[in-house]
Motif scaffolding. Structure first.
Motif, PDB file in Angstrom:
ATOM      1  N   PHE A  91       0.836  -1.209   0.000  1.00  0.00           N
ATOM      2  CA  PHE A  91       0.000   0.000   0.000  1.00  0.00           C
ATOM      3  C   PHE A  91       0.866   1.253   0.000  1.00  0.00           C
ATOM      4  O   PHE A  91       0.641   2.191  -0.777  1.00  0.00           O
ATOM      5  CB  PHE A  91      -0.919  -0.011   1.222  1.00  0.00           C
ATOM      6  N   VAL A  92       1.889   1.267   0.856  1.00  0.00           N
ATOM      7  CA  VAL A  92       2.771   2.431   0.958  1.00  0.00           C
ATOM      8  C   VAL A  92       3.582   2.611  -0.315  1.00  0.00           C
ATOM      9  O   VAL A  92       3.689   3.720  -0.860  1.00  0.00           O
ATOM     10  CB  VAL A  92       3.728   2.284   2.168  1.00  0.00           C
ATOM     11  N   HIS A  93       4.161   1.526  -0.827  1.00  0.00           N
ATOM     12  CA  HIS A  93       4.993   1.616  -2.037  1.00  0.00           C
ATOM     13  C   HIS A  93       4.165   2.013  -3.258  1.00  0.00           C
ATOM     14  O   HIS A  93       4.654   2.739  -4.132  1.00  0.00           O
ATOM     15  CB  HIS A  93       5.703   0.283  -2.299  1.00  0.00           C
ATOM     16  N   GLN A  94       2.927   1.547  -3.339  1.00  0.00           N
ATOM     17  CA  GLN A  94       2.077   1.915  -4.466  1.00  0.00           C
ATOM     18  C   GLN A  94       1.756   3.411  -4.434  1.00  0.00           C
ATOM     19  O   GLN A  94       1.735   4.074  -5.479  1.00  0.00           O
ATOM     20  CB  GLN A  94       0.779   1.091  -4.440  1.00  0.00           C
ATOM     21  N   ARG A  95       1.528   3.934  -3.255  1.00  0.00           N
ATOM     22  CA  ARG A  95       1.257   5.371  -3.121  1.00  0.00           C
ATOM     23  C   ARG A  95       2.443   6.198  -3.599  1.00  0.00           C
ATOM     24  O   ARG A  95       2.285   7.298  -4.104  1.00  0.00           O
ATOM     25  CB  ARG A  95       0.939   5.721  -1.662  1.00  0.00           C
ATOM     26  N   ASN A  96       3.658   5.636  -3.415  1.00  0.00           N
ATOM     27  CA  ASN A  96       4.872   6.345  -3.825  1.00  0.00           C
ATOM     28  C   ASN A  96       5.356   5.935  -5.220  1.00  0.00           C
ATOM     29  O   ASN A  96       6.471   6.288  -5.622  1.00  0.00           O
ATOM     30  CB  ASN A  96       5.995   6.075  -2.808  1.00  0.00           C
ATOM     31  N   SER A  97       4.517   5.205  -5.937  1.00  0.00           N
ATOM     32  CA  SER A  97       4.846   4.745  -7.299  1.00  0.00           C
ATOM     33  C   SER A  97       6.153   3.962  -7.346  1.00  0.00           C
ATOM     34  O   SER A  97       6.974   4.140  -8.260  1.00  0.00           O
ATOM     35  CB  SER A  97       4.913   5.951  -8.260  1.00  0.00           C
ATOM     36  N   ASN A  98       6.347   3.089  -6.375  1.00  0.00           N
ATOM     37  CA  ASN A  98       7.583   2.310  -6.283  1.00  0.00           C
ATOM     38  C   ASN A  98       7.430   0.866  -6.758  1.00  0.00           C
ATOM     39  O   ASN A  98       8.279   0.029  -6.440  1.00  0.00           O
ATOM     40  CB  ASN A  98       8.081   2.282  -4.831  1.00  0.00           C
ATOM     41  N   ILE A  99       6.369   0.564  -7.502  1.00  0.00           N
ATOM     42  CA  ILE A  99       6.132  -0.823  -7.915  1.00  0.00           C
ATOM     43  C   ILE A  99       6.030  -0.909  -9.439  1.00  0.00           C
ATOM     44  O   ILE A  99       5.282  -0.153 -10.061  1.00  0.00           O
ATOM     45  CB  ILE A  99       4.853  -1.391  -7.288  1.00  0.00           C
ATOM     46  N   ASP A 100       6.796  -1.819 -10.026  1.00  0.00           N
ATOM     47  CA  ASP A 100       6.686  -2.114 -11.451  1.00  0.00           C
ATOM     48  C   ASP A 100       5.795  -3.353 -11.562  1.00  0.00           C
ATOM     49  O   ASP A 100       6.258  -4.477 -11.388  1.00  0.00           O
ATOM     50  CB  ASP A 100       8.075  -2.391 -12.056  1.00  0.00           C
ATOM     51  N   TRP A 101       4.518  -3.132 -11.834  1.00  0.00           N
ATOM     52  CA  TRP A 101       3.554  -4.229 -11.812  1.00  0.00           C
ATOM     53  C   TRP A 101       3.782  -5.229 -12.937  1.00  0.00           C
ATOM     54  O   TRP A 101       3.425  -6.410 -12.812  1.00  0.00           O
ATOM     55  CB  TRP A 101       2.137  -3.684 -11.869  1.00  0.00           C
ATOM     56  N   LYS A 102       4.396  -4.799 -14.036  1.00  0.00           N
ATOM     57  CA  LYS A 102       4.683  -5.720 -15.135  1.00  0.00           C
ATOM     58  C   LYS A 102       5.706  -6.763 -14.688  1.00  0.00           C
ATOM     59  O   LYS A 102       5.525  -7.965 -14.906  1.00  0.00           O
ATOM     60  CB  LYS A 102       5.202  -4.949 -16.347  1.00  0.00           C
ATOM     61  N   VAL A 103       6.779  -6.289 -14.050  1.00  0.00           N
ATOM     62  CA  VAL A 103       7.805  -7.207 -13.545  1.00  0.00           C
ATOM     63  C   VAL A 103       7.228  -8.091 -12.449  1.00  0.00           C
ATOM     64  O   VAL A 103       7.506  -9.293 -12.382  1.00  0.00           O
ATOM     65  CB  VAL A 103       9.024  -6.415 -13.011  1.00  0.00           C
ATOM     66  N   LEU A 109      20.114  -7.904 -10.647  1.00  0.00           N
ATOM     67  CA  LEU A 109      20.936  -8.486 -11.702  1.00  0.00           C
ATOM     68  C   LEU A 109      20.186  -8.497 -13.033  1.00  0.00           C
ATOM     69  O   LEU A 109      20.784  -8.332 -14.101  1.00  0.00           O
ATOM     70  CB  LEU A 109      21.344  -9.911 -11.321  1.00  0.00           C
ATOM     71  N   LEU A 110      18.865  -8.679 -12.973  1.00  0.00           N
ATOM     72  CA  LEU A 110      18.062  -8.689 -14.191  1.00  0.00           C
ATOM     73  C   LEU A 110      17.738  -7.284 -14.689  1.00  0.00           C
ATOM     74  O   LEU A 110      17.700  -7.028 -15.895  1.00  0.00           O
ATOM     75  CB  LEU A 110      16.751  -9.448 -13.942  1.00  0.00           C
ATOM     76  N   TYR A 111      17.515  -6.357 -13.743  1.00  0.00           N
ATOM     77  CA  TYR A 111      17.112  -4.985 -14.089  1.00  0.00           C
ATOM     78  C   TYR A 111      18.027  -3.984 -13.393  1.00  0.00           C
ATOM     79  O   TYR A 111      17.594  -3.254 -12.493  1.00  0.00           O
ATOM     80  CB  TYR A 111      15.655  -4.742 -13.681  1.00  0.00           C
ATOM     81  N   PRO A 112      19.309  -3.925 -13.787  1.00  0.00           N
ATOM     82  CA  PRO A 112      20.275  -3.059 -13.092  1.00  0.00           C
ATOM     83  C   PRO A 112      19.994  -1.568 -13.211  1.00  0.00           C
ATOM     84  O   PRO A 112      20.519  -0.784 -12.432  1.00  0.00           O
ATOM     85  CB  PRO A 112      21.608  -3.427 -13.756  1.00  0.00           C
ATOM     86  N   LEU A 113      19.179  -1.181 -14.190  1.00  0.00           N
ATOM     87  CA  LEU A 113      18.884   0.243 -14.350  1.00  0.00           C
ATOM     88  C   LEU A 113      17.643   0.681 -13.571  1.00  0.00           C
ATOM     89  O   LEU A 113      17.326   1.864 -13.524  1.00  0.00           O
ATOM     90  CB  LEU A 113      18.693   0.579 -15.839  1.00  0.00           C
ATOM     91  N   MET A 114      16.953  -0.260 -12.960  1.00  0.00           N
ATOM     92  CA  MET A 114      15.765   0.085 -12.168  1.00  0.00           C
ATOM     93  C   MET A 114      16.203   0.695 -10.839  1.00  0.00           C
ATOM     94  O   MET A 114      17.130   0.214 -10.198  1.00  0.00           O
ATOM     95  CB  MET A 114      14.910  -1.164 -11.914  1.00  0.00           C
ATOM     96  N   ALA A 115      15.533   1.764 -10.440  1.00  0.00           N
ATOM     97  CA  ALA A 115      15.863   2.428  -9.174  1.00  0.00           C
ATOM     98  C   ALA A 115      15.680   1.450  -8.010  1.00  0.00           C
ATOM     99  O   ALA A 115      14.778   0.614  -8.016  1.00  0.00           O
ATOM    100  CB  ALA A 115      14.969   3.648  -8.972  1.00  0.00           C
ATOM    101  N   THR A 116      16.565   1.563  -7.014  1.00  0.00           N
ATOM    102  CA  THR A 116      16.537   0.641  -5.878  1.00  0.00           C
ATOM    103  C   THR A 116      15.187   0.647  -5.180  1.00  0.00           C
ATOM    104  O   THR A 116      14.672  -0.408  -4.778  1.00  0.00           O
ATOM    105  CB  THR A 116      17.642   0.998  -4.867  1.00  0.00           C
ATOM    106  N   ARG A 117      14.581   1.824  -5.017  1.00  0.00           N
ATOM    107  CA  ARG A 117      13.292   1.905  -4.330  1.00  0.00           C
ATOM    108  C   ARG A 117      12.223   1.119  -5.089  1.00  0.00           C
ATOM    109  O   ARG A 117      11.335   0.506  -4.497  1.00  0.00           O
ATOM    110  CB  ARG A 117      12.871   3.357  -4.140  1.00  0.00           C
ATOM    111  N   ARG A 118      12.315   1.113  -6.436  1.00  0.00           N
ATOM    112  CA  ARG A 118      11.356   0.352  -7.230  1.00  0.00           C
ATOM    113  C   ARG A 118      11.655  -1.144  -7.178  1.00  0.00           C
ATOM    114  O   ARG A 118      10.742  -1.974  -7.246  1.00  0.00           O
ATOM    115  CB  ARG A 118      11.348   0.842  -8.685  1.00  0.00           C
TER     116      ARG A 118
END
Length: 261
Positions: free
Chosen positions: A61-73, A178-187
């Motif tokens: 809930f908290v991470h979604q509010r902060n747009s920290n989730i890549d739902w596709k992954v 390792l799979l997504y090294p360019l993704m921000a750590t918070r995400r």
């Protein structure tokens, strides 16, 4: 409240506090603590899985509010982990022998995954540096191959988490980096937490169906974890990460070695 029940409340608070401060250590600490309290390995794993599903749902809930989730992954991970969890549960249900054999299998698997988690925590910085330096390699993978590797990663995590309740935190985050090294750590963190909820929920309910869950213990763990996570989150960053992570890793190495040996 009985002394034993108070112990579970304190355990939930301590683990919640550590998770709030470091972001890792939930299953890798809770399951060994439940073993120390005398809970059998199968019930310890099942109880911790449902405990994780409930507590991490708030994190989503908290991470979604902060747009920290890549739902596709998250979806690709779940496509591998949920079926793997179901197959692992089926294997446990059909495992020949008595409950003692199942407990022994889970105990040794738990020790191995604890050791892997400890190594992931100890060398997390080095792994992240390596992945960052080779970020360009990611673009040599087609979208289809990257998705397939993500599903495979989810399947491995699904097997480990269902069998031991450990791996969705430290190991999952490192694998994603390792799979997504360019993704921000918070995400990365938010995505792994979002993936952990359906995985631990399916695995936890499956263990409950096998009789591997103590609802009484679960209630007291949750009673302590909520204020623990709140306090730990507020103190996060005040204690140097360079101090916290090595201490946590060494503790997991000791526990893991004891379980394996």
């Amino acid at each position: 409240m009985e002394v034993g029940s108070m112990g579970f409340v304190v355990a939930g608070m301590v683990v919640g506090f550590i998770v709030g401060m470091t972001g890792v250590g939930g299953g890798s600490l809770m399951t060994p603590i439940l073993l120390w309290f005398g809970i059998n390995p199968a019930a310890a794993v099942g109880t911790d899985l449902l405990y994780a599903a409930i507590t991490k749902a708030g994190g989503v809930f908290v991470h979604q509010r902060n747009s920290n989730i890549d739902w596709k992954v998250t979806g690709w991970l779940a496509a591998g982990s949920v079926p793997a969890a179901a197959l692992t549960l089926l294997a446990l249900a059909l495992l020949p022998g008595d409950q003692q054999a199942t407990n022994t299998l889970i105990k040794h698997a738990l020790g191995i995954v604890l050791l892997l988690t400890a190594l992931a925590i100890l060398f997390k910085k080095q792994i992240f540096v390596f992945a960052s330096r080779h970020a360009g390699d990611r673009f040599h993978l087609s979208a289809g191959r990257l998705n397939a590797l993500t599903v495979l990663t989810g399947a491995v995590l699904g097997f480990m988490v269902t069998l031991t309740s450990i791996g969705a935190g430290a190991l999952g985050t490192v694998a994603l980096f390792l799979l997504y090294p360019l993704m921000a750590t918070r995400r990365l963190v938010g995505t792994e937490i979002a993936h952990a909820v359906p995985l631990t929920l399916v695995a936890g309910l499956g263990h409950a169906g096998l009789g591997n869950l103590d609802w009484h213990v679960l209630g007291f763990l949750l009673l302590g974890s909520l204020p623990g996570i709140f306090l730990g989150s507020h103190l996060s960053g005040r204690v140097p990460d360079a101090v916290l992570r090595p201490c946590l890793a060494v503790m997991l190495l000791v526990i893991g070695t004891k379980l394996v040996v």
